[in-house]
Design an enzyme around this catalytic site. Structure first.
Site, mmCIF file in Angstrom:
data_model
loop_
_atom_site.group_PDB
_atom_site.id
_atom_site.type_symbol
_atom_site.label_atom_id
_atom_site.label_comp_id
_atom_site.label_asym_id
_atom_site.label_seq_id
_atom_site.Cartn_x
_atom_site.Cartn_y
_atom_site.Cartn_z
ATOM 1 C CB CYS A 161 -0.903 0.115 1.176
ATOM 2 S SG CYS A 161 -0.112 -0.263 2.740
ATOM 3 C CG HIS B 215 -8.874 4.891 10.484
ATOM 4 N ND1 HIS B 215 -9.378 3.803 9.912
ATOM 5 C CD2 HIS B 215 -9.616 5.109 11.762
ATOM 6 C CE1 HIS B 215 -10.504 3.278 10.611
ATOM 7 N NE2 HIS B 215 -10.498 4.124 11.631
#
Length: 347
Positions: A145, A221
Site C-alpha cells: 500500500c 487509519h
C-alpha cells in the site's frame, strides 16, 4: 468481447475490496471468492445478501459454514476451473503455495498482493510506472500500500520533470481497523533503514535512487509519508502542484479546508458514502509542498485498505492484454471505479 473471468482467494481486508473492485468492472466477471473459515467478513457478506459465490480452500471445514448459515458453492479447484485469472490475497506464503499447486498446473494467471516475495511473480507491477512490463505476463505481484501510493506521486513528478532520487519517511499505521493481534500499545517503533518501500520503488523505477526511514505509530487509519525529491531540473512548488493536480489517483487537499490528518481523510471517505469509508486516491497536502534548495518536499496520505485496488485492476488488464498501454488500462480502471471525478472540485 467475452468478459474476463476473475476469482479472489482470501476474503480479508484486501480480498473483500478486490472482489468489489472486480464486480465494478463492466468488462470483467467475478466468478467467486475463496476462504478458509466463516470470518466476520463472510458473515457480514452473507447477512447483506451473499452477492458473491463462495468456494472453500484446502483445510476448510464445510460444517463450520453450514453452522453459520453461509452457502458454499464448491471447492477451490471448482473456482480455478472457471477463471482466467486469480487475485490472491491469501496470507504471506499461501499465495506461492497456491501458485505451485493450482495456478501453474491449471494454466491460470494470478496476481499476488504485497505480502508475497517478489520471486513469486514474473513482474513486480505498478499500473502507472511499469504497466507495459506486465502485458501478457502470467504472474504479477502488486506493490504494498505504501509503495503503491509513493510511486504514484514520484511517477507523476518523474514523467513531467524527471527525478534522480528521493528520500522518504513513513509514519506507518500499526494495524488495520479491527485487528487485535498486535496488542495494545502506546509507543512509536523504529524500523531499520532503508525501509523496503524505498527498495521496492527502485525495483519498479530503477533509474531513481531512493532511501527511507519508517516509524510505526499506534493508529489504524492510514499512513503518512513525507518525500524529499531531487529532480533532473529544479522542480518548483508550482510545477509539483501542477503534476499532482492532473493525476486522477491523487487528491490535493488543504489543512485550512479541514484535512488535518489521516483521520480527516478517513471520515471524508465515509461522508462521501464510500463503502467502508474507502478511498482509492492518495492525498497530498498542498500546504506540505515546499522547496528546499533544489529539492521539492511534500507529504502524502495512504489509505492502506483500498489504495492497491485500482492498481490490481490495472494488473488484470495488463496480464490479460485487455489494454496494451498504461494510459489506456488505467483510464478503464478509473472509469469503472469512478476515480478522478473529484478533480472538478479541486481549487
Amino acid at each position: 468481447m467475452a468478459k474476463i473471468k476473475v476469482g479472489v482467494a482470501g476474503y480479508g481486508t484486501i480480498g473483500m475490496r478486490l472482489a468489489d473492485g472486480v464486480a465494478a468492472q463492466e468488462d470483467m466477471e467475478l466468478v467467486g471468492i475463496a476462504d478458509l473459515k466463516p470470518t466476520l467478513s463472510l458473515r457480514a457478506l452473507n447477512e447483506s445478501g451473499m452477492p458473491y459465490d463462495l468456494y472453500l480452500v484446502d483445510g476448510a471445514d464445510k460444517a463450520d459454514f453450514d453452522e453459520a448459515g453461509i452457502p458454499v458453492k464448491g471447492t477451490f479447484q471448482d473456482l480455478i476451473d472457471q477463471v482466467d485469472i486469480m487475485l490472491d490475497s491469501s496470507p504471506a506464503g499461501v499465495g506461492a503455495a497456491n501458485k505451485e499447486k493450482y495456478y501453474e498446473p491449471n494454466g491460470v494467471k494470478a496476481i499476488f498482493q504485497g505480502g508475497e516475495k517478489n520471486s513469486v511473480a514474473d513482474v513486480f507491477f505498478h499500473g502507472y510506472a511499469n504497466y507495459e512490463k506486465g502485458v501478457g505476463k502470467d504472474y504479477l505481484k502488486l506493490t504494498s500500500c505504501n509503495t503503491t501510493g509513493l510511486i504514484r506521486s514520484v511517477d507523476a513528478l518523474d514523467k513531467d520533470w524527471g527525478i534522480d532520487k528521493v528520500a522518504i519517511t513513513i509514519i506507518r499505521r500499526f494495524a488495520d481497523p479491527g485487528d487485535y493481534h498486535r496488542g495494545l500499545t502506546n509507543a512509536l517503533k523504529m524500523d531499520k533503514a532503508p525501509t523496503h518501500q524505498a527498495v521496492d520503488l527502485m525495483t519498479i523505477m530503477p533509474h531513481i535512487d531512493a532511501t527511507g526511514i519508517l516509524v510505526h505509530t499506534p493508529v489504524t487509519h492510514g499512513h503518512i509519508i513525507t518525500v524529499v525529491a531531487t529532480g533532473k531540473q529544479k522542480i518548483t512548488r508550482e510545477m509539483a502542484l501542477e503534476s499532482f493536480k492532473k493525476h486522477p489517483r491523487i487528491r490535493v487537499v488543504r489543512i485550512e479546508d479541514g484535512f488535518l490528518g489521516n483521520a480527516s481523510l478517513f471520515k471524508y471517505g465515509r461522508d462521501l458514502g464510500h463503502k467502508r469509508g474507502d478511498m482509492y486516491e492518495i492525498a497530498i497536502w498542498e500546504d506540505s509542498i515546499v522547496e528546499s534548495g533544489d529539492d521539492i518536499m511534500f507529504a502524502i496520505n495512504i489509505p492502506q485498505e483500498a489504495v492497491t485496488i485500482p492498481e490490481t485492476m490495472d494488473g488484470i488488464r495488463a496480464a490479460m492484454k485487455m489494454q496494451m498501454t498504461s494510459e489506456e488500462g488505467t483510464a478503464e480502471t478509473n472509469k469503472y471505479l469512478n476515480i478522478g471525478g473529484f478533480k472538478k472540485f479541486e481549487k
